[in-house]
Design an enzyme around this catalytic site. Structure first.
Site, short mmCIF file in Angstrom:
data_model
loop_
_atom_site.label_atom_id
_atom_site.label_comp_id
_atom_site.label_asym_id
_atom_site.label_seq_id
_atom_site.Cartn_x
_atom_site.Cartn_y
_atom_site.Cartn_z
CG HIS A 1 5.16 -6.02 -4.88
ND1 HIS A 1 3.66 -5.80 -4.39
CD2 HIS A 1 5.84 -4.91 -4.65
CE1 HIS A 1 3.64 -4.84 -3.77
NE2 HIS A 1 4.93 -3.98 -3.86
CG ASP B 1 -19.24 -10.81 -17.64
OD1 ASP B 1 -18.56 -11.57 -17.86
OD2 ASP B 1 -19.11 -9.32 -17.70
N GLY C 1 -26.20 -11.77 -24.49
CA GLY C 1 -25.13 -12.72 -25.28
C GLY C 1 -23.55 -12.48 -25.03
N GLY C 2 -23.39 -11.26 -24.09
CA GLY C 2 -22.05 -11.22 -23.55
C GLY C 2 -21.74 -12.33 -22.68
CB CYS D 1 5.52 -4.31 -0.24
SG CYS D 1 6.12 -2.90 -0.58
CE1 TYR D 2 2.06 0.79 5.86
CE2 TYR D 2 0.45 -0.55 6.04
CZ TYR D 2 1.09 0.37 6.36
OH TYR D 2 0.77 1.27 7.44
CE LYS E 1 -15.34 -10.94 -19.51
NZ LYS E 1 -16.51 -9.72 -19.45
CD GLU F 1 1.94 -8.52 -5.39
OE1 GLU F 1 2.66 -9.48 -4.89
OE2 GLU F 1 1.59 -7.42 -5.06
N GLY G 1 0.75 -1.18 -0.16
CA GLY G 1 0.20 -0.12 0.22
C GLY G 1 0.88 1.22 -0.07
#
Ligand code: XMP
Length: 568
Positions: free
Chosen positions: A224, A282, A279-280, A137-138, A424, A226, A110
């Site tokens: 980091h 999601d 139709g998307g 980190c933080y 997603k 990640e 952060g």
């Protein structure tokens, strides 16, 4: 090393997972996208936003979010390792966390320094519950500061690549890793004295204490793990999850589907659900999941506003009605939408009119199929995080994507958001596991107002035909070149410019079509795609030759920012 935790499986709520909240639609509730009714109102208060996913007895890792730009990435990496993970604010109560069956905590990085007035600190239960903790980190600075170590402002800000040298080869956090490995640093403060009983696990040239840990499973990393720039970072996180927290790896699409289906069944009972299908990916995955759970108690409403791409409506109906056997009410409202855009040239007014008209059409269609009790929609986790983050509330409005109207005044529905805690890529995985066709799963995002905001100026039936024809060629050629999946969006824009050309022996005065192709991770920023020249040439040639009234094609080479992806 597996730490005990004092949670019992009976601590789970009665109906974990599928979040339903009563939506009174008489208020000023907003739309998410105009096809996702009521999304705006999911700017839930943190207390409501439990992060619970449908799975009694499953495990989770809680990421306490200290504001790092990489915070979502941490949760994603953990989930990629088959462990469910949620971001929670550092001031979350233990009760809200206990219901998630935590196996450990990660404290994110952060922007704060531990010496800032009011710097956020890990809550006391982090230590009291005797669960493993990994500070990044933080997060590491905060741990060192709280546990009696010494943190100072680093002499040199360390930012970028560094080489990490391990001091303890047998640390479970670094099991299986080489003695030296590349890592990504981004920090100002530095731990210069370890808290009592901590070991110095690793160093870099600029950070003598780049990793620390004690025998109780409290650990810190100054770098980091990640980010992609720490290539072995995922192994470090997996060591934390499996060697230290004792996770089992229960976060799989199969488990998610089983748990979600049960949860939807329990929630809906004999009630009726409606869903706005666009139709998307999601809304398609959300609808399919609900359909698997409750079958014909679900009715989807698919509104064709007349601004869809060529064959889009037919293909969506074919997939969901014919192949997946869902009950779909198809409403062709092209005339109504065209009428409400007559004479409108302002992009925001277009969005507003389309949003309002959609509500009217949706309400009428819903009333024709009888009273529903629930509204299913495909809200995703990044939307949930974004809508509750302070920065999203403070940001300036550029386009009203997510603010285009309100729910009809007389509908009262509970929301079912089965994808509310998915990223997603997880939605795609679930969709594939549910048997949705690949072309639905990998469909590029398409804006709610559709082609109406890709026609500069007034929208007419003729212009829509022209744009559809050009857009079809762009899509076809991009797919043929096998670039469709790697590009975020590819489309044509019908500009309001006319230009002179020559065809055969004749002078022409025709429309200019712009081709847009961008790469992006999340649509917040985007780069124009460096498409091969011969592909651009093919697209241009075909459009000019095959689309009447177009005699010039240009390629948009602007990135976002300063441009936006759409032209309006
Ligand atoms: P911009 O143009 O702001 O677009 O860079 C970012 C992403 O949002 C999509 N977009 C919309 N989606 N309703 C939507 O549902 C809208 O009004 C809208 N405007 C833009 C755009 O396609 C891109 O993916």
């Amino acid at each position: 090393m597996t730490m005990d935790n004092d949670l019992k499986s009976g601590d789970q709520p009665e109906n974990p997972g599928t979040e339903t909240r009563r939506v009174s639609t008489s208020g000023d509730i907003e739309l998410g996208t105009y096809l996702e009714i009521a999304k705006g109102q999911e700017a839930t208060k943190p207390s409501e936003d439990t992060g619970r996913f449908p799975g009694v007895d499953r495990e989770s890792i809680i990421v306490l979010d200290f504001g790092s730009q990489y915070n979502m990435l941490i949760a994603r990496r953990v989930r990629e390792s088959k462990v469910y993970s949620v971001l929670m604010p550092p001031d979350s109560s233990w009760e809200s966390i206990a219901s998630l069956n935590p196996r450990g905590f990660i404290l994110s990085g952060g922007p704060a320094s531990v010496y800032d007035p009011g710097a956020p600190m890990p809550p006391p239960y982090i230590f009291e519950k005797r669960l493993p903790v990994l500070g990044i980190c933080y997060g590491m600075h905060a741990l060192a500061h709280q546990l009696g170590g010494k943190v100072v402002k680093g002499e040199k800000r360390e930012y970028g690549h560094a080489v990490l040298h391990l001091n303890e080869q047998n640390s479970p956090l670094f099991q299986g890793l080489p003695p030296s490995l590349p890592v990504w640093m981004s920090h100002g403060d530095e731990v210069i004295e370890l808290p009592p009983s901590f070991h110095n696990l690793a160093s870099t040239d600029n950070s003598p204490i780049a990793a620390m840990g004690n025998d109780q499973g409290i650990l810190g990393l100054a770098f980091h793990p990640e980010v992609a720039h720490t290539p072995l970072g995922k192994s470090i996180l997996q060591n934390f999850l499996y060697n230290i927290c004792g996770c089992k790896g229960t976060w799989t699409s199969g488990n998610f589907i089983t748990d979600s289906i049960q949860s939807i069944k329990d929630t809906v009972g004999s009630g009726r659900v409606i869903c706005a299908l666009s139709g998307g990916v999601d809304s398609s995955v959300a609808a399919t999941l609900v359909h698997k759970a409750i079958g014909d108690q679900l009715t989807c409403i698919f509104v064709n506003n007349g601004f869809l791409r060529r064959e889009e409506a037919e293909r969506t109906l074919e997939t969901f009605r014919r192949n997946l056997k869902m009950k779909i009410k198809y409403v062709d409202a092209t005339e109504r939408f065209l009428k409400c855009l007559a004479g409108v040239i302002d992009p925001e007014l277009k969005r507003q009119r389309i949003g309002e008209e959609f509500i009217r059409v949706f309400e009428e269609s819903a009333s024709q199929i009888g009273q529903a009790d629930f509204l299913a929609q495909g809200t995703l986790y990044p939307d949930v995080i974004e809508s509750s983050s302070p920065s999203s509330k403070a940001s300036v409005k550029i386009k009203t994507h997510h603010n285009v109207g309100g729910l009809p005044a007389n509908m009262s529905l509970s929301l079912i958001e089965p994808l509310r805690y998915l990223f997603k890529d997880e939605v795609r995985e679930v969709g594939l596991a549910l048997g949705l066709p690949e072309d639905v799963i990998w469909r590029q995002p398409f804006p709610g107002p559709g082609l109406a905001i890709r026609i500069i100026g007034e929208v007419t039936r003729e212009k829509l035909e022209t744009l559809r024809a050009a857009d079809w060629i762009v899509m076809h050629e991009i797919k043929k070149a096998k670039l469709y999946r790697s590009l975020w969006q590819t489309f044509a824009v019908l500009t309001d410019v006319k230009s002179v050309g020559v065809m055969g022996d004749f002078r022409t005065y025709g429309n200019v079509v712009a081709v847009r192709a961008v790469t992006s991770e999340d649509a917040m920023t985007a780069d124009w795609a460096h498409l091969p020249y011969d592909l651009l040439a093919r697209i241009s040639n075909r459009i000019v030759n095959e689309v009447p009234a177009v005699n010039r094609v240009v390629y948009d080479i602007s990135s976002k920012p300063p441009s936006t992806i759409e032209w309006e």
